[in-house]
Enzyme design. Structure first.
Site, short mmCIF file in Angstrom:
data_model
loop_
_atom_site.label_atom_id
_atom_site.label_comp_id
_atom_site.label_asym_id
_atom_site.label_seq_id
_atom_site.Cartn_x
_atom_site.Cartn_y
_atom_site.Cartn_z
N SER A 43 0.82 -1.21 0.00
CA SER A 43 0.00 0.00 0.00
C SER A 43 0.86 1.26 0.00
CB SER A 43 -0.97 -0.04 1.19
OG SER A 43 -2.02 0.86 1.02
N ASP A 158 -5.52 -3.99 -1.97
CA ASP A 158 -4.48 -3.52 -1.06
C ASP A 158 -3.65 -4.66 -0.46
OD1 ASP A 158 -3.18 -2.37 1.31
OD2 ASP A 158 -4.51 -0.66 1.01
#
Length: 269
Positions: A43, A158
């Site tokens: 991320s 993510d």
């Protein structure tokens, strides 16, 4: 520069705006002349780690961050989606592509991997080749917020969903010494003043619960690291994006935390 040394890998964790602390960690490593051979990021860790692997210059990354105004941020992100995510993410990908000038991961001087999550298998997917911009975009596809990235028949979200601090990835890449940066260590105990309106709602409970899972998973991830950096970041109000603007203190939090582990790292080298 340290000669005849062991190789160093950084596992840069997820955590949204807290990722500015990664810049501080990298700045301190540069100041101390500690080289970095491998970076794996989830991320926001993939964002900062990917930019550093490309530029190899924290000043350039700070220049990009300092150029972010609220208006600029919304121009990059404001692209409403009708399905699979509130934000389509196309403008964000374009911004990344222009920033790294179409760079391919395999051509970077620092070996890099962006960690994402396969939505349907719940397995980590490590992107080590192909467009750097696409890899960063996929790794930062916050569920519900960003539309997943479709790649090689998979829907990627993510990386923090399964590996908020991708220690195993950077170890597999070949690092002798793995330094993990955990951005979730300071979230709990949670305080109601972190909320803009200090009262509980179903939305805030879901957000706190989500962070609780990431907090616990990150603690497990870092067990296999040789050194763990835990920046003491002041949480303040819940926020997803706007704290990327005018937030010098979080970079300094990363510097301070890195400064504390430098003696141990040098002893391992």
């Amino acid at each position: 520069m340290i000669k005849n040394r062991k190789t160093i890998g950084l596992a840069l964790g997820s955590g949204g705006w807290r990722g500015l602390a990664h810049i501080g960690v990298l700045k301190e490593f540069n100041r101390e002349g500690i080289p970095i051979d491998y970076i794996a990021g989830s991320s926001t860790g993939a964002l900062v780690g990917g930019l550093y692997s490309y530029f190899r210059d924290t000043n350039k990354i700070e220049e990009i961050v300092n150029g972010l105004t609220y208006r600029k941020l919304y121009q990059i992100l404001l692209e409403p989606g009708r399905r699979l995510g509130i934000i389509k993410g196309g403008k964000y990908t374009t911004f990344l592509e222009k920033t790294v000038k179409g760079a391919e991961i395999q051509d970077l001087k620092i070996k890099f991997a962006a960690v994402t999550t396969d939505l349907f298998s719940a397995k980590a997917v490590e992107i080590k080749r192909g467009k750097l911009s696409t890899a960063i975009r996929a790794s930062s596809s916050i569920p519900v917020v960003f539309r997943p990235v479709r790649r090689k028949g998979k829907y990627l979200i993510d990386g923090g969903a399964v590996a908020p601090v991708p220690v195993k990835t950077v170890r597999k890449m070949g690092a002798d010494i793995v330094v993990a940066v955990n951005l979730y260590n300071n979230i709990f105990p949670f305080h109601l003043e972190y909320l803009k309106k200090p009262k509980l709602t179903s939305w805030t409970i879901s957000r706190i619960s989500y962070h609780m899972m990431l907090y616990s998973l990150a603690k497990e991830n870092v067990r296999e690291a040789d050194i763990v950096i835990n920046p003491k970041i002041w949480e303040g109000h819940f926020d997803i994006f706007s704290k990327f603007v005018n937030n010098r203190s979080t970079i300094e939090d990363g510097q301070e935390a890195a400064r504390q582990i430098i003696p141990k790292l040098k002893s391992l080298l």
